[in-house]
Structure formats: C-alpha cells, structure tokens
Design a protein around this motif. Structure first.
Motif, PDB file in Angstrom:
ATOM      1  N   GLU A 257     -72.753 -42.120 -53.406  1.00  0.00           N
ATOM      2  CA  GLU A 257     -71.524 -41.350 -53.575  1.00  0.00           C
ATOM      3  C   GLU A 257     -71.383 -40.421 -52.371  1.00  0.00           C
ATOM      4  OE1 GLU A 257     -69.345 -41.807 -55.907  1.00  0.00           O
ATOM      5  OE2 GLU A 257     -70.486 -43.035 -57.327  1.00  0.00           O
ATOM      6  N   ILE A 258     -70.175 -40.290 -51.889  1.00  0.00           N
ATOM      7  CA  ILE A 258     -69.907 -39.431 -50.735  1.00  0.00           C
ATOM      8  C   ILE A 258     -69.343 -38.099 -51.226  1.00  0.00           C
ATOM      9  CG2 ILE A 258     -68.757 -39.235 -48.502  1.00  0.00           C
ATOM     10  CD1 ILE A 258     -70.762 -41.582 -48.749  1.00  0.00           C
ATOM     11  N   GLU A 259     -69.931 -37.013 -50.775  1.00  0.00           N
ATOM     12  CA  GLU A 259     -69.501 -35.679 -51.185  1.00  0.00           C
ATOM     13  C   GLU A 259     -68.158 -35.346 -50.533  1.00  0.00           C
ATOM     14  OE1 GLU A 259     -68.651 -32.661 -52.795  1.00  0.00           O
ATOM     15  OE2 GLU A 259     -70.729 -33.105 -53.368  1.00  0.00           O
ATOM     16  N   LEU A 260     -67.147 -35.111 -51.369  1.00  0.00           N
ATOM     17  CA  LEU A 260     -65.795 -34.853 -50.874  1.00  0.00           C
ATOM     18  C   LEU A 260     -65.291 -33.450 -51.183  1.00  0.00           C
ATOM     19  CD1 LEU A 260     -64.079 -38.223 -51.924  1.00  0.00           C
ATOM     20  CD2 LEU A 260     -65.168 -37.661 -49.746  1.00  0.00           C
ATOM     21  N   ALA A 261     -66.057 -32.682 -51.944  1.00  0.00           N
ATOM     22  CA  ALA A 261     -65.555 -31.386 -52.385  1.00  0.00           C
ATOM     23  C   ALA A 261     -66.347 -30.205 -51.836  1.00  0.00           C
ATOM     24  CB  ALA A 261     -65.550 -31.324 -53.919  1.00  0.00           C
ATOM     25  N   GLY A 262     -67.591 -30.415 -51.494  1.00  0.00           N
ATOM     26  CA  GLY A 262     -68.434 -29.301 -51.080  1.00  0.00           C
ATOM     27  C   GLY A 262     -68.028 -28.704 -49.742  1.00  0.00           C
ATOM     28  N   HIS A 263     -68.315 -27.448 -49.547  1.00  0.00           N
ATOM     29  CA  HIS A 263     -68.016 -26.782 -48.273  1.00  0.00           C
ATOM     30  C   HIS A 263     -69.101 -27.094 -47.242  1.00  0.00           C
ATOM     31  CE1 HIS A 263     -66.794 -23.841 -45.338  1.00  0.00           C
ATOM     32  NE2 HIS A 263     -67.943 -23.184 -45.440  1.00  0.00           N
ATOM     33  N   VAL A 264     -70.345 -26.856 -47.596  1.00  0.00           N
ATOM     34  CA  VAL A 264     -71.458 -27.113 -46.684  1.00  0.00           C
ATOM     35  C   VAL A 264     -71.856 -28.580 -46.702  1.00  0.00           C
ATOM     36  CG1 VAL A 264     -73.866 -26.519 -46.170  1.00  0.00           C
ATOM     37  CG2 VAL A 264     -72.291 -24.751 -46.940  1.00  0.00           C
ATOM     38  N   THR A 265     -71.658 -29.249 -47.847  1.00  0.00           N
ATOM     39  CA  THR A 265     -72.153 -30.617 -48.021  1.00  0.00           C
ATOM     40  C   THR A 265     -71.080 -31.681 -47.832  1.00  0.00           C
ATOM     41  OG1 THR A 265     -71.761 -30.459 -50.402  1.00  0.00           O
ATOM     42  CG2 THR A 265     -73.963 -29.869 -49.602  1.00  0.00           C
ATOM     43  N   TYR A 266     -69.863 -31.312 -47.433  1.00  0.00           N
ATOM     44  CA  TYR A 266     -68.776 -32.284 -47.271  1.00  0.00           C
ATOM     45  C   TYR A 266     -69.196 -33.398 -46.312  1.00  0.00           C
ATOM     46  CZ  TYR A 266     -64.076 -34.048 -46.152  1.00  0.00           C
ATOM     47  OH  TYR A 266     -62.967 -34.834 -45.962  1.00  0.00           O
ATOM     48  N   GLY A 267     -69.051 -34.648 -46.752  1.00  0.00           N
ATOM     49  CA  GLY A 267     -69.427 -35.796 -45.934  1.00  0.00           C
ATOM     50  C   GLY A 267     -70.846 -36.269 -46.139  1.00  0.00           C
ATOM     51  N   ALA A 268     -71.588 -35.603 -47.023  1.00  0.00           N
ATOM     52  CA  ALA A 268     -72.969 -36.023 -47.285  1.00  0.00           C
ATOM     53  C   ALA A 268     -72.989 -37.332 -48.084  1.00  0.00           C
ATOM     54  CB  ALA A 268     -73.713 -34.939 -48.060  1.00  0.00           C
ATOM     55  N   SER A 269     -74.002 -38.138 -47.840  1.00  0.00           N
ATOM     56  CA  SER A 269     -74.212 -39.379 -48.589  1.00  0.00           C
ATOM     57  C   SER A 269     -75.280 -39.124 -49.649  1.00  0.00           C
ATOM     58  CB  SER A 269     -74.680 -40.502 -47.657  1.00  0.00           C
ATOM     59  OG  SER A 269     -73.794 -40.663 -46.567  1.00  0.00           O
ATOM     60  N   ALA A 270     -74.874 -39.106 -50.900  1.00  0.00           N
ATOM     61  CA  ALA A 270     -75.833 -38.926 -51.995  1.00  0.00           C
ATOM     62  C   ALA A 270     -76.326 -40.294 -52.426  1.00  0.00           C
ATOM     63  CB  ALA A 270     -75.174 -38.192 -53.153  1.00  0.00           C
ATOM     64  N   MET A 271     -77.572 -40.609 -52.097  1.00  0.00           N
ATOM     65  CA  MET A 271     -78.149 -41.925 -52.380  1.00  0.00           C
ATOM     66  C   MET A 271     -79.153 -41.802 -53.514  1.00  0.00           C
ATOM     67  SD  MET A 271     -78.684 -43.459 -48.515  1.00  0.00           S
ATOM     68  CE  MET A 271     -77.294 -43.589 -47.390  1.00  0.00           C
ATOM     69  N   ASP A 272     -78.796 -42.400 -54.651  1.00  0.00           N
ATOM     70  CA  ASP A 272     -79.637 -42.336 -55.842  1.00  0.00           C
ATOM     71  C   ASP A 272     -80.346 -43.676 -56.023  1.00  0.00           C
ATOM     72  OD1 ASP A 272     -80.856 -42.013 -58.267  1.00  0.00           O
ATOM     73  OD2 ASP A 272     -79.025 -41.510 -59.379  1.00  0.00           O
ATOM     74  N   PHE A 273     -81.627 -43.721 -55.677  1.00  0.00           N
ATOM     75  CA  PHE A 273     -82.396 -44.959 -55.765  1.00  0.00           C
ATOM     76  C   PHE A 273     -82.888 -45.243 -57.183  1.00  0.00           C
ATOM     77  CE2 PHE A 273     -82.570 -43.794 -51.294  1.00  0.00           C
ATOM     78  CZ  PHE A 273     -82.367 -45.005 -50.670  1.00  0.00           C
ATOM     79  N   MET A 274     -82.605 -44.360 -58.117  1.00  0.00           N
ATOM     80  CA  MET A 274     -83.016 -44.560 -59.505  1.00  0.00           C
ATOM     81  C   MET A 274     -81.824 -44.865 -60.411  1.00  0.00           C
ATOM     82  SD  MET A 274     -85.889 -41.538 -59.841  1.00  0.00           S
ATOM     83  CE  MET A 274     -86.475 -42.152 -61.412  1.00  0.00           C
ATOM     84  N   ALA A 275     -80.649 -44.989 -59.837  1.00  0.00           N
ATOM     85  CA  ALA A 275     -79.441 -45.215 -60.635  1.00  0.00           C
ATOM     86  C   ALA A 275     -79.451 -46.605 -61.270  1.00  0.00           C
ATOM     87  CB  ALA A 275     -78.204 -45.059 -59.762  1.00  0.00           C
ATOM     88  N   GLU A 276     -78.875 -46.709 -62.447  1.00  0.00           N
ATOM     89  CA  GLU A 276     -78.791 -47.985 -63.147  1.00  0.00           C
ATOM     90  C   GLU A 276     -77.592 -48.805 -62.700  1.00  0.00           C
ATOM     91  OE1 GLU A 276     -78.864 -47.229 -67.320  1.00  0.00           O
ATOM     92  OE2 GLU A 276     -80.920 -46.429 -67.309  1.00  0.00           O
ATOM     93  N   ASN A 277     -76.686 -48.209 -61.952  1.00  0.00           N
ATOM     94  CA  ASN A 277     -75.483 -48.916 -61.501  1.00  0.00           C
ATOM     95  C   ASN A 277     -75.351 -48.841 -59.978  1.00  0.00           C
ATOM     96  OD1 ASN A 277     -75.070 -46.145 -61.590  1.00  0.00           O
ATOM     97  ND2 ASN A 277     -72.888 -46.318 -62.112  1.00  0.00           N
ATOM     98  N   PRO A 278     -76.266 -49.469 -59.233  1.00  0.00           N
ATOM     99  CA  PRO A 278     -76.229 -49.384 -57.766  1.00  0.00           C
ATOM    100  C   PRO A 278     -74.970 -50.031 -57.200  1.00  0.00           C
ATOM    101  CG  PRO A 278     -77.777 -51.065 -58.473  1.00  0.00           C
ATOM    102  CD  PRO A 278     -77.353 -50.346 -59.715  1.00  0.00           C
ATOM    103  N   ASN A 279     -74.522 -49.535 -56.059  1.00  0.00           N
ATOM    104  CA  ASN A 279     -73.359 -50.116 -55.372  1.00  0.00           C
ATOM    105  C   ASN A 279     -73.651 -50.456 -53.921  1.00  0.00           C
ATOM    106  OD1 ASN A 279     -73.508 -47.531 -54.354  1.00  0.00           O
ATOM    107  ND2 ASN A 279     -71.390 -46.957 -54.835  1.00  0.00           N
ATOM    108  N   ALA A 280     -74.934 -50.376 -53.524  1.00  0.00           N
ATOM    109  CA  ALA A 280     -75.296 -50.666 -52.137  1.00  0.00           C
ATOM    110  C   ALA A 280     -76.784 -50.979 -52.039  1.00  0.00           C
ATOM    111  CB  ALA A 280     -74.959 -49.479 -51.234  1.00  0.00           C
TER     112      ALA A 280
END
Length: 307
Positions: A257-280
């Motif tokens: 998921e790409i961070e679209l709302a944060g001020h400091v974190t805008y544009g960050a790639s949140a990569m969850d390797f434990m997610a049950e619904n991977p998309n990449a």
C-alpha cells in the motif's frame, strides 16, 4: 523461441539508459515501444535522452511521448544525482524526432497491447504515471497484460526522505493504481539496487565492452549519490533482471500500500509480508555475482548488436 512483448516506461536517467540498452538487445524481448516520462529530470530531457540513445545504438524502436507531470503532486527532480539533463558524463550525438510516434501514450499503449498475439509485459523504471493512466482509461486492457515489473519502493529506509523511494515518491497516486490493478506485479525495491552495486573491477570490465561499455562507464563514473556513497548502485536494470532471470532473486509475496495521506510518510511503500491478501512479489535478495556477470555480458551483447 517466443519473445516477450515488452513496453518500457522510463525517465532516463543514467541507470535507465543501462536498462533500456540491455532491453533493446536482449534476444528474449520484442520491445514494442519506449515511453519517456518526466522523472529523474523533466520530460523534454528524458525524451531527448531516449532518442539520442537510440541514435547512438542504431535502433528503431518507436518512442511515444509520456506524461510531463505526476497525477496530483508537483514534480520532483533527481538532477543532483543524474546531472541537469539526466545523463552526466557522456555527450550523445543529437537525434532528430523521427522515431517519435504521434498520439497519447495511453492510447498508443492500449492499441499496441490489444493488437499483440501474446500478453504484454510492462516495465516501469520511473514514476508510474503513464501506466496508471492506461489502467484507468482502458481498464479492459488488463486481460492482455502478463505482468507489471517495476523498479521502485523500499522495504527499509528510503532515498527520497527516510520513508519513500524516488520513483514511488514521484507519483504515489499512480503507484497505488498499479498495485491495486489486480495484475501480477513484481518489484525490484531500493534494497536490491543497493545489493547489486558495481565494484571497481566490474566497472573496469564494462569499460572494455566496446562503444556501449565506454558510454556506460563514462556515465556510471559520474553518478553522485546524495549520501556520498562511492559504490555504483544498479537500480533499474535489476527490474529487467527479474523478467529475464527470476532465479537470481528471492521473491516474496507481500501486500503493498502506498501512503497517500501522511505528511512525513507521503509516498512511502508499506510492504506487509505477512498479509493474507498479497498484491505483489518483492525481491528481497539477489545473487550479486550472477547478476553482475549477466549485467556485463548483456552490455557486451548490446555492443555487438549495435554495430
């Protein structure tokens, strides 16, 4: 041997030049078009750099003019790394506009993909603006796309601030569209480029790969990383490697998921390797020796093909 139909979206950029060069001469690829976009530097430079490269290599792949700005945010620049025009260290002969095909990049990509007898692979080695526009304007195109392979994102610390990687930070909204497309997405993140660096010995090997090697040697020698690191990191070609030699990599499924709302974190790639619904699938390691050997051999092949 069936070739892989390929479309490249790119913002050359020194490492883009290497990735395009390898792709133009890889026997496994049928490179359909190159779509320069804004990114490392402004579109007028990335377009001319693409045309100049093709003139230098004596290739004739069609060039389609891509986006000149992100979907939402103001454009950023990496001219401090790649030079004002994006290719510091080497002066290409100036090319004319004869390889430029008229038309909108989204429409030209759509027409090309739908006309292909084989599913097309999309290679994104810059901000993903044009691929996002394609997917939004022509959602039916997904049935004819094999996969999207990108160089972008980061697992740990970024190179555009502490949390974001440059290609994703350039157009976070476009990246989110790509990761939510439902298509197979494979990612060479920042860490893989950091692993796949060029040693002085490998750079010397490249220098002796004919005119193509001399060109890339000159440009790689002029890269100035903002953190002062003297290693030559290889970023965009790692995405080409994922397509041609996935066995070099340790690919792991994750939810991105790409961070679209944060001020400091805008544009960050949140990569969850434990997610049950991977998309990449994310490359988390690369065999550096095999990659380096392939990289140098690919440059030799390009030099032979450009004569």
């Amino acid at each position: 041997m069936k070739k892989i139909p390929l479309i490249i979206s790119t913002d050359p950029g020194i490492d883009d030049i290497a990735a395009i060069t390898i792709s133009l001469f890889a026997k496994e690829f049928d490179l359909k078009m190159i779509v320069p976009t804004w990114g490392n530097v402004a579109l007028n430079y990335t377009l001319q750099n693409t045309l100049n490269l093709e003139k230098f290599l004596q290739t004739k792949v069609p060039v389609i003019v891509g986006a000149n700005q992100p979907l939402v945010r103001p454009a950023i620049s990496a001219s401090n790394v790649h030079g004002e025009k994006g290719i510091a260290g080497f002066e290409f002969p100036e090319a004319d506009q004869s390889l430029v095909e008229a038309g909108l990049a989204t429409t030209k990509m759509y027409e090309c993909i739908m006309a292909s007898s084989e599913k097309v692979t999309l290679l994104g080695i810059g901000p993903l603006t044009d691929f996002a526009l394609l997917l939004k304007q022509y959602p039916q195109v997904t049935s004819k796309i094999e996969q999207i392979v990108i160089m972008g994102g980061n697992i740990g610390h970024g190179n555009y601030g502490p949390f974001a990687e440059y290609n994703i930070a350039g157009d976070p909204e476009a990246a989110q569209v790509v990761f939510h497309s439902g298509l197979p997405v494979k990612v060479a993140p920042l860490e893989i480029g950091n692993q796949a660096h060029i040693t002085k010995e490998e750079l010397d090997r490249i220098k002796f790969c004919g005119k193509v090697g001399e060109m890339l040697y000159a440009m790689f020698s002029n890269i100035h990383e903002p953190d002062g690191n003297h290693k030559i990191m290889i970023y965009d070609p790692t995405a080409v490697g994922i397509i041609l030699h996935p066995e070099f990599y340790d690919l792991r499924k994750a939810r991105v998921e790409i961070e679209l709302a944060g001020h400091v974190t805008y544009g960050a790639s949140a990569m969850d390797f434990m997610a049950e619904n991977p998309n990449a699938e994310i490359a988390v390691n690369v065999n550096t020796e095999k990659f380096a050997d392939w990289f140098v051999e690919s440059i030799k092949l390009a030099d032979q093909g450009s004569k």
